[in-house]
Design an enzyme around this catalytic site. Structure first.
Site, mmCIF file in Angstrom:
data_model
loop_
_atom_site.group_PDB
_atom_site.id
_atom_site.type_symbol
_atom_site.label_atom_id
_atom_site.label_comp_id
_atom_site.label_asym_id
_atom_site.label_seq_id
_atom_site.Cartn_x
_atom_site.Cartn_y
_atom_site.Cartn_z
ATOM 1 C CB SER A 50 -0.973 0.114 1.329
ATOM 2 O OG SER A 50 -1.225 1.261 1.556
ATOM 3 C CE1 TYR A 66 -3.955 -2.839 5.808
ATOM 4 C CE2 TYR A 66 -3.435 -0.457 5.260
ATOM 5 C CZ TYR A 66 -3.625 -1.747 4.658
ATOM 6 O OH TYR A 66 -3.585 -1.833 3.405
ATOM 7 C CE LYS A 82 -1.316 -4.511 3.265
ATOM 8 N NZ LYS A 82 -1.830 -5.779 3.103
HETATM 9 P P1 NAD Z 1 -11.053 -7.079 1.144
HETATM 10 O O1 NAD Z 1 -11.181 -7.203 2.780
HETATM 11 O O2 NAD Z 1 -12.169 -6.778 0.383
HETATM 12 O O3 NAD Z 1 -10.417 -8.592 0.678
HETATM 13 C C1 NAD Z 1 -9.437 -9.043 1.507
HETATM 14 C C2 NAD Z 1 -10.039 -10.842 1.526
HETATM 15 O O4 NAD Z 1 -8.974 -11.541 2.351
HETATM 16 C C3 NAD Z 1 -11.251 -10.952 2.084
HETATM 17 O O5 NAD Z 1 -12.337 -11.664 1.089
HETATM 18 C C4 NAD Z 1 -11.081 -11.676 3.454
HETATM 19 O O6 NAD Z 1 -12.472 -12.539 3.608
HETATM 20 C C5 NAD Z 1 -10.124 -12.329 3.268
HETATM 21 N N1 NAD Z 1 -9.079 -12.696 4.173
HETATM 22 C C6 NAD Z 1 -8.859 -11.881 5.473
HETATM 23 N N2 NAD Z 1 -7.850 -12.664 6.269
HETATM 24 C C7 NAD Z 1 -7.793 -13.711 5.878
HETATM 25 C C8 NAD Z 1 -7.076 -14.980 6.265
HETATM 26 N N3 NAD Z 1 -6.404 -14.960 7.423
HETATM 27 N N4 NAD Z 1 -7.207 -16.062 5.609
HETATM 28 C C9 NAD Z 1 -8.078 -15.942 4.426
HETATM 29 N N5 NAD Z 1 -8.439 -15.066 3.948
HETATM 30 C C10 NAD Z 1 -8.506 -13.815 4.506
HETATM 31 O O7 NAD Z 1 -9.806 -6.091 1.100
HETATM 32 P P2 NAD Z 1 -9.269 -5.583 -0.394
HETATM 33 O O8 NAD Z 1 -9.686 -4.128 -0.563
HETATM 34 O O9 NAD Z 1 -9.670 -6.412 -1.563
HETATM 35 O O10 NAD Z 1 -7.771 -5.576 -0.144
HETATM 36 C C11 NAD Z 1 -7.013 -6.678 -0.646
HETATM 37 C C12 NAD Z 1 -5.571 -6.419 -0.358
HETATM 38 O O11 NAD Z 1 -5.039 -5.203 -0.649
HETATM 39 C C13 NAD Z 1 -5.461 -6.449 1.316
HETATM 40 O O12 NAD Z 1 -3.953 -7.062 1.955
HETATM 41 C C14 NAD Z 1 -5.154 -4.951 1.773
HETATM 42 O O13 NAD Z 1 -4.388 -4.558 2.846
HETATM 43 C C15 NAD Z 1 -4.441 -4.383 0.413
HETATM 44 N N6 NAD Z 1 -4.677 -2.652 0.131
HETATM 45 C C16 NAD Z 1 -6.072 -2.639 -0.141
HETATM 46 C C17 NAD Z 1 -6.142 -1.002 -0.348
HETATM 47 C C18 NAD Z 1 -7.889 -0.752 -0.305
HETATM 48 O O14 NAD Z 1 -7.978 0.529 -0.472
HETATM 49 N N7 NAD Z 1 -8.799 -1.770 -0.573
HETATM 50 C C19 NAD Z 1 -5.115 -0.489 -0.503
HETATM 51 C C20 NAD Z 1 -3.769 -0.728 -0.435
HETATM 52 C C21 NAD Z 1 -3.723 -2.026 0.057
HETATM 53 C C1 UD1 Z 2 -7.012 4.930 3.953
HETATM 54 C C2 UD1 Z 2 -5.998 4.740 5.036
HETATM 55 C C3 UD1 Z 2 -4.789 3.978 4.229
HETATM 56 C C4 UD1 Z 2 -5.239 3.021 3.272
HETATM 57 C C5 UD1 Z 2 -6.262 3.325 2.327
HETATM 58 C C6 UD1 Z 2 -6.879 2.234 1.562
HETATM 59 C C7 UD1 Z 2 -6.184 5.997 6.873
HETATM 60 C C8 UD1 Z 2 -5.796 7.227 7.549
HETATM 61 N N1 UD1 Z 2 -5.499 5.808 5.708
HETATM 62 O O1 UD1 Z 2 -6.538 6.083 2.953
HETATM 63 O O2 UD1 Z 2 -3.790 3.532 5.240
HETATM 64 O O3 UD1 Z 2 -4.214 2.269 2.683
HETATM 65 O O4 UD1 Z 2 -7.400 3.867 3.159
HETATM 66 O O5 UD1 Z 2 -7.405 1.259 2.268
HETATM 67 O O6 UD1 Z 2 -7.558 5.578 7.243
HETATM 68 N N2 UD1 Z 2 -12.537 11.464 3.638
HETATM 69 C C9 UD1 Z 2 -13.569 12.291 3.948
HETATM 70 N N3 UD1 Z 2 -14.806 11.801 4.564
HETATM 71 C C10 UD1 Z 2 -14.944 10.557 4.659
HETATM 72 C C11 UD1 Z 2 -13.827 9.518 4.300
HETATM 73 C C12 UD1 Z 2 -12.434 10.119 3.739
HETATM 74 O O7 UD1 Z 2 -13.428 13.493 3.550
HETATM 75 O O8 UD1 Z 2 -15.931 10.084 5.176
HETATM 76 C C13 UD1 Z 2 -11.310 11.792 3.099
HETATM 77 C C14 UD1 Z 2 -10.005 11.486 3.852
HETATM 78 O O9 UD1 Z 2 -9.662 12.649 4.593
HETATM 79 C C15 UD1 Z 2 -9.018 11.463 2.384
HETATM 80 C C16 UD1 Z 2 -9.825 11.264 1.355
HETATM 81 O O10 UD1 Z 2 -11.075 11.261 1.716
HETATM 82 O O11 UD1 Z 2 -8.502 12.822 2.299
HETATM 83 C C17 UD1 Z 2 -9.486 9.487 1.215
HETATM 84 O O12 UD1 Z 2 -9.856 9.030 2.291
HETATM 85 P P1 UD1 Z 2 -9.947 7.361 2.442
HETATM 86 O O13 UD1 Z 2 -10.723 7.010 1.214
HETATM 87 O O14 UD1 Z 2 -10.119 6.798 3.822
HETATM 88 O O15 UD1 Z 2 -8.312 6.832 1.826
HETATM 89 P P2 UD1 Z 2 -6.957 7.255 2.402
HETATM 90 O O16 UD1 Z 2 -6.838 8.158 3.705
HETATM 91 O O17 UD1 Z 2 -6.079 7.933 1.483
#
Ligand code: NAD
Ligand code: UD1
Length: 335
Positions: free
Chosen positions: A126, A150, A154
């Site tokens: 991330s 969190y 990572k």
């Molecule tokens: P998500 O929660 O939709 O998907 C994660 C999946 O992993 C889920 O289906 C959950 O049931 C499964 N899971 C969790 N723990 C598990 C375990 N111990 N064993 C087996 N399955 C398990 O999340 P996502 O948004 O699809 O994110 C996927 C990955 O990307 C994560 O590692 C997350 O940290 C990373 N990531 C997500 C974002 C984002 O904004 N969505 C941003 C940066 C990184």
């Molecule tokens: C968040 C996480 C980051 C994670 C990412 C993807 C935090 C501090 N950071 O990032 O670690 O990798 O999600 O899962 O939680 N905002 C509003 N109102 C809302 C929600 C968000 O104004 O109800 C604003 C936030 O202040 C930010 C932007 O929208 O400026 C994006 O927020 P968000 O979608 O939560 O993502 P990040 O904060 O970038």
């Protein structure tokens, strides 16, 4: 016989879209997910979209015996590892759960891969590993730091994978540093389904547009950004999914390497710009109020995308309106 790709967390938000793109790319997919944050019905939707149903094992990445049996019974060529917990606030409240699930779970997976001789891995990292950015756009060699448990998981996992690949040549690992994944498959059949109150902006805005929530709280309008609200590099989840297929191909076609690469668009949008774009897509008014800053938030963040282009031959192509259109199509199908 084509070797399978094991996709941990494959029924989740990013995993499900990546399964669709893997199948489109001719890969055979086996999903391992404990369904802690997703539903098994996602597999029906993947099948409906792509015409093929991924194999599915309900189970946990911390279950070593299960992993060993999976690697024994299936010819796995590579692993794409999404499984993990991802809510920042929750990680502050329950750090041990995050270290257990994300760190211990991934170490168990790596041990099982090592024993099975499977040394190709695409890992969900991330942009949170950059902490508060010192320069924009953010290049991959920017200093790394973590401001919450969190993010720390990572960071630690990136380090563990670095140590592993240095200790044992032969590992092919792509650390994909996602910026802000949003949107949904254009069919509206799969998308992001947060449980409870969404933590992230886009799903919250979508629920306000659909009438489930009253108004968006904009966390801070006094940042040093053009309109004072936070700026992020939102990336369409289908672009992200294609980035995974590109990373997999890169690992297969090149010498063993540990590659850390940004997956973003290279441009940022403010909270207010996102709200406006979503209002256009949905045709709905999206009320909002200005609220205090959210603790731990940064002002602005967007990716330097050159390395992904040079190494993976990949760039994001979908714009902010497409992200909102597709997210809205998905949201409108949720009751
Ligand atoms: P998500 O929660 O939709 O998907 C994660 C999946 O992993 C889920 O289906 C959950 O049931 C499964 N899971 C969790 N723990 C598990 C375990 N111990 N064993 C087996 N399955 C398990 O999340 P996502 O948004 O699809 O994110 C996927 C990955 O990307 C994560 O590692 C997350 O940290 C990373 N990531 C997500 C974002 C984002 O904004 N969505 C941003 C940066 C990184
Ligand atoms: C968040 C996480 C980051 C994670 C990412 C993807 C935090 C501090 N950071 O990032 O670690 O990798 O999600 O899962 O939680 N905002 C509003 N109102 C809302 C929600 C968000 O104004 O109800 C604003 C936030 O202040 C930010 C932007 O929208 O400026 C994006 O927020 P968000 O979608 O939560 O993502 P990040 O904060 O970038």
């Amino acid at each position: 016989m084509t070797r399978k790709i094991l996709v941990t967390g494959g029924t989740g938000f990013i995993g499900s879209h990546t399964c669709v793109e893997l199948i489109a790319g001719g890969y055979q997919v086996l999903v391992l997910d404990n369904l802690s944050n997703s539903r098994e019905t996602v597999l029906d939707a993947i099948e409906q979209i792509s015409g093929a149903r991924p194999g599915f094992i309900r189970g946990d990445i911390r279950d070593r015996a299960l992993l060993d049996s999976i690697f024994k019974q299936h010819d796995i060529g590579a692993v794409i590892h999404f499984a993990g917990l991802k809510a920042v606030g929750e990680s502050v409240a329950r750090p041990l759960d995050y270290h257990d699930n994300n760190v211990a779970g991934t170490v168990t997976l790596l041990q099982a891969m090592q024993q099975a001789g499977v040394r190709s891995l695409v890992f969900s990292s991330s942009a949170t590993v950059y902490g508060d950015p010192q320069q924009l756009p953010i290049p991959e060699d920017h200093p790394l730091s973590a401001t919450n448990p969190y993010g720390h998981t990572k960071l630690v996992l990136e380090e563990i994978m670095g140590q592993l690949s240095r200790s044992e040549p032969g590992w092919r690992i792509a650390l994909l540093r996602y910026f802000n994944p949003v949107g949904a498959h254009p069919s509206g059949l799969i998308g992001e389904a947060p449980q409870g109150v969404p933590n992230n902006l886009m799903p919250y805005v979508a629920q306000v547009a659909s009438g489930q929530r009253e108004r968006v709280q904009v966390f801070g309008q006094d940042y040093d950004t053009p309109d004072g609200t936070g700026v992020r590099d939102y990336i369409h989840v289908m672009d992200l999914a294609q980035g995974h297929v590109a990373a997999l191909r890169y690992l297969q076609d090149n010498e063993p390497e540990l590659l850390a690469v940004n997956l973003g668009t290279g441009r940022g949008y403010s909270v207010l710009e996102m709200i406006q774009a979503f209002a256009r897509s949905s045709g709905r008014d999206i009320p909002y109020t200005i609220a205090p800053r959210r603790p731990g938030d940064i002002a602005a963040c967007w990716a330097d995308t050159r390395l992904a282009r040079e190494k993976l031959g990949w760039t994001a192509v979908r714009d902010i309106q497409e992200m909102c259109d597709d997210a809205w199509r998905w949201q409108a199908r949720q009751s």
